[in-house]
Design an enzyme around this catalytic site. Structure first.
Site, PDB file in Angstrom:
ATOM      1  N   SER A  72       1.129  -0.353  -5.069  1.00 17.33           N
ATOM      2  CA  SER A  72       0.095   0.664  -4.856  1.00 17.33           C
ATOM      3  C   SER A  72      -0.426   1.107  -6.195  1.00 17.33           C
ATOM      4  O   SER A  72       0.301   1.136  -7.184  1.00 17.33           O
ATOM      5  CB  SER A  72       0.678   1.886  -4.153  1.00 17.33           C
ATOM      6  OG  SER A  72       1.413   1.495  -3.030  1.00 17.33           O
ATOM      7  N   LYS A  90      -9.108   1.256   2.390  1.00 22.93           N
ATOM      8  CA  LYS A  90      -8.067   1.088   3.387  1.00 22.93           C
ATOM      9  C   LYS A  90      -8.208   2.047   4.551  1.00 22.93           C
ATOM     10  O   LYS A  90      -7.441   1.972   5.509  1.00 22.93           O
ATOM     11  CB  LYS A  90      -6.693   1.291   2.743  1.00 22.93           C
ATOM     12  CG  LYS A  90      -6.470   0.290   1.636  1.00 22.93           C
ATOM     13  CD  LYS A  90      -5.103   0.386   1.038  1.00 22.93           C
ATOM     14  CE  LYS A  90      -5.060  -0.497  -0.193  1.00 22.93           C
ATOM     15  NZ  LYS A  90      -3.796  -0.449  -0.894  1.00 22.93           N
ATOM     16  N   SER A 126       4.187  -0.159   1.400  1.00 23.37           N
ATOM     17  CA  SER A 126       5.330  -0.378   0.519  1.00 23.37           C
ATOM     18  C   SER A 126       5.695   0.876  -0.252  1.00 23.37           C
ATOM     19  O   SER A 126       6.819   1.022  -0.712  1.00 23.37           O
ATOM     20  CB  SER A 126       5.023  -1.509  -0.450  1.00 23.37           C
ATOM     21  OG  SER A 126       3.807  -1.245  -1.118  1.00 23.37           O
ATOM     22  N   ARG A 132      -5.421  -0.195  -3.973  1.00 21.91           N
ATOM     23  CA  ARG A 132      -5.074  -1.477  -4.608  1.00 21.91           C
ATOM     24  C   ARG A 132      -4.756  -2.525  -3.547  1.00 21.91           C
ATOM     25  O   ARG A 132      -3.966  -2.280  -2.636  1.00 21.91           O
ATOM     26  CB  ARG A 132      -3.867  -1.294  -5.519  1.00 21.91           C
ATOM     27  CG  ARG A 132      -3.329  -2.597  -6.103  1.00 21.91           C
ATOM     28  CD  ARG A 132      -2.162  -2.371  -7.020  1.00 21.91           C
ATOM     29  NE  ARG A 132      -2.572  -1.713  -8.252  1.00 21.91           N
ATOM     30  CZ  ARG A 132      -1.746  -1.432  -9.251  1.00 21.91           C
ATOM     31  NH1 ARG A 132      -0.469  -1.739  -9.146  1.00 21.91           N
ATOM     32  NH2 ARG A 132      -2.176  -0.829 -10.332  1.00 21.91           N
ATOM     33  N   THR A 182       0.781  -1.214   0.000  1.00 17.77           N
ATOM     34  CA  THR A 182       0.000   0.000   0.000  1.00 17.77           C
ATOM     35  C   THR A 182       0.813   1.264   0.000  1.00 17.77           C
ATOM     36  O   THR A 182       2.003   1.255   0.231  1.00 17.77           O
ATOM     37  CB  THR A 182      -0.764  -0.054   1.340  1.00 17.77           C
ATOM     38  OG1 THR A 182      -1.768  -1.006   1.201  1.00 17.77           O
ATOM     39  CG2 THR A 182      -1.284   1.241   1.792  1.00 17.77           C
ATOM     40  N   ASP A 208      -4.194   4.655  -1.099  1.00 22.69           N
ATOM     41  CA  ASP A 208      -4.505   4.194  -2.453  1.00 22.69           C
ATOM     42  C   ASP A 208      -5.565   3.105  -2.308  1.00 22.69           C
ATOM     43  O   ASP A 208      -6.054   2.861  -1.207  1.00 22.69           O
ATOM     44  CB  ASP A 208      -3.244   3.676  -3.129  1.00 22.69           C
ATOM     45  CG  ASP A 208      -2.808   2.351  -2.552  1.00 22.69           C
ATOM     46  OD1 ASP A 208      -2.668   1.383  -3.310  1.00 22.69           O
ATOM     47  OD2 ASP A 208      -2.634   2.284  -1.314  1.00 22.69           O
ATOM     48  N   ASP A 249       5.597   2.746  -6.835  1.00 23.75           N
ATOM     49  CA  ASP A 249       5.520   1.436  -6.176  1.00 23.75           C
ATOM     50  C   ASP A 249       4.542   0.527  -6.910  1.00 23.75           C
ATOM     51  O   ASP A 249       3.433   0.939  -7.222  1.00 23.75           O
ATOM     52  CB  ASP A 249       5.080   1.638  -4.718  1.00 23.75           C
ATOM     53  CG  ASP A 249       4.872   0.329  -4.022  1.00 23.75           C
ATOM     54  OD1 ASP A 249       3.865   0.189  -3.325  1.00 23.75           O
ATOM     55  OD2 ASP A 249       5.731  -0.557  -4.186  1.00 23.75           O
ATOM     56  N   GLY A 292      -0.319  -3.739   5.342  1.00 24.13           N
ATOM     57  CA  GLY A 292       0.105  -5.042   5.829  1.00 24.13           C
ATOM     58  C   GLY A 292      -0.851  -6.106   5.323  1.00 24.13           C
ATOM     59  O   GLY A 292      -1.392  -5.998   4.240  1.00 24.13           O
TER      60      GLY A 292
END
Lengths: 233, 275
Positions: free
Chosen positions: B210, B74, B170, B60, B42, B58, B207, B88
């Site tokens: 994400s 999220k 991430s 995803r 994320t 985000d 990233d 996580g």
């Protein structure tokens, strides 16, 4: 909890593995990988710490406060696992607060140190915590107790801890003299921490200082650009 | 220490219940790979501004290399004045925030007070520390209560950090670069929203874990503005065909109806006592 575990089929959870899009350091435990220091002077103590908390190679918090109040005139400096030290500090704060209310008296620094030792020694296999307990009480004045990993407790006039402390043992041995004044202690602590932060990758950020005496606690922050400068060339 | 507001008093000491279960499961799969949990991989971020807190995320959710959910939520509700972003393992963040939300609601009802952010943090820290990192939840908690605007982060091992701005997941390195550069104390609302949007956008661009849309949640004393999505991904694709088939697409050749025989075995009636 045990009943719930047997009720539904679960899949094993992994925090990180080879194939992951989440980098390796996300799965590592947060460590305070630190430099901490405490010095006694006549009438109180001076404590200091850097401000870096790391998760592997990543700095999770660059402005950490590792000087944690346990009671009005008793602080602890935390090094080792962030989670473990925060948990132990919370437990000891509760126990000491309760004890102090029972006695109707400010608690002794030695009591706080013993409470830390009790937790650190009993759970020594599970914990990773190196703590300096420092404060002032009416009976013995300023005191510094060192409770390293494993759960030993010993009183010392000056004590350093954390990963960065290895680099400043020589500095401490040669520059510490007994009977320093409060300002000399502050300067010594700032200089020592600055040197350690220069050499240790897991220490850095700002220097947080505090001086504890009968009259109270005075906190100071030395920012990155104000750190004492040392140069080898 | 027993909390009177929590539904069940937690047992003292560390909780190792899951280790035997994990070992048994590993045996079940004959040493092969256990199915990978869905991770949010994320970018989440939070910023404290003049009048409150802005949280961004985000949308995803990935399961190894596959995007499992393109519109994952999220930012979780904890209390009317407290929201939490989770990074996580998706299941862990969902469940942990659910449990936290229930506990705080019970507390509110019991005491008649609004929950404080520091309470939520303490409950989370206690629970995650007890599970020794087995719960893979990296959470950002933000909220406004009577003591001010607060932003905390709680790690999977139970460490807590209180900071004015932060990012997790991430994509956090990319987002943190934007935050470090653009953050100022006491920003205005629009400034803060733009900063968080840019931070999440940086995470999405840099990233792989994400992507898709950006959700924003603004919490102030006046209330909560949960904007989902705040910005839609510019890479949305248009499906060429529809996968829904209208009724009648498959012709019915024969039809046979079999009635289920049910017989009444026992019938009893009990009068209700009425006052």
């Amino acid at each position: 909890m045990a009943a719930a575990a047997s009720m539904m089929p679960y899949f094993a959870q992994q925090i990180s593995s080879k194939n992951d899009l989440v980098p390796d350091w996300m799965g590592q435990e947060v460590s305070t990988g630190t430099t901490i220091m405490a010095v006694e002077y006549d009438g109180g103590v001076v404590i200091g710490a850097d401000s870096r908390t790391t998760t592997g190679a990543y700095i999770a918090n660059r402005v950490t406060d590792k000087l944690t109040p346990i009671h009005d005139r008793i602080f602890c400096c935390r090094s080792g696992s962030a989670a473990d030290t925060q948990a132990i500090a919370d437990v000891v704060t509760y126990q000491l607060g309760f004890h102090s209310i029972e006695l109707d008296e400010p608690p002794l620094v030695e009591t706080a140190a013993n409470l830390f030792k009790a937790s650190c020694y009993r759970y020594r296999e599970e914990l990773s915590a190196g703590i300096l307990v420092a404060g002032w009480d009416r009976r013995k004045g300023g005191q510094v107790y060192c409770v390293p990993i494993g759960g030993m407790m010993v009183r010392q006039p000056v004590s350093i801890g954390g990963s960065g402390s290895s680099y400043i043992y020589g500095f401490m041995d040669s520059n510490y003299k007994p009977d320093l004044t409060k300002d000399q202690c502050l300067d010594l602590t700032a200089a020592a921490l600055s040197l350690a932060m220069e050499r240790d990758g897991s220490s850095g950020g700002v220097i947080r200082l505090a001086s504890i005496s009968e009259s109270g606690v005075e906190r100071k922050v030395i920012l990155g650009n104000q750190l004492p400068k040392y140069s080898t060339h | 220490m027993a909390l009177s507001n929590v539904f069940e008093t937690p047992a003292p000491g560390f909780n190792f219940d899951n280790t035997s279960r994990n070992a048994a499961l590993e045996g079940l799969f004959d040493g092969g790979q256990t199915p990978k949990p869905m991770k949010t991989g994320t970018t989440i971020a939070g910023v404290v501004f003049k009048d409150g807190v802005v949280l961004g995320a985000d949308t995803r959710a990935t399961s190894s290399e596959v995007v499992a959910d393109k519109m994952c939520a999220k930012i979780h509700y904890i209390a009317p004045n407290i929201y939490c972003c989770g990074a996580g393992t998706a299941a862990d963040t969902e469940k942990t925030t659910d449990i936290l939300s229930s506990n705080l609601t019970i507390f509110s009802l019991n005491s008649g007070r609004n929950p404080r952010v520091v309470m939520a943090v303490s409950i989370l820290q206690d629970m995650l520390y007890r599970y020794r990192g087995q719960i893979g939840a990296n959470l950002i908690l933000g909220g406004v209560d009577c003591t001010g605007n607060h932003l905390y982060t709680v790690g999977p091992y139970g460490s807590v950090n209180k900071v004015p701005y932060l990012s997790m997941g991430s994509g956090d390195l990319a987002a943190l670069g934007i935050l470090e550069d653009g953050f100022k104390h006491d920003m205005e609302l629009e400034e803060a929203k733009e900063l968080v949007r840019l931070a999440i956008h940086a995470g999405i661009m840099s990233d792989l874990g994400s992507g898709n849309n950006i959700d924003i949640c603004v919490i102030t004393r006046q209330g909560v503005d949960y904007i989902r999505p705040y910005q839609v991904s510019e890479y949305k694709d248009n499906r060429k065909t529809k996968y829904k088939y209208r009724p009648g697409t498959t012709p019915v050749l024969t039809e046979k109806v079999v009635r289920l025989k049910l017989e009444v075995v026992q019938e009893s009636m009990q009068r209700m006592d009425t006052a």
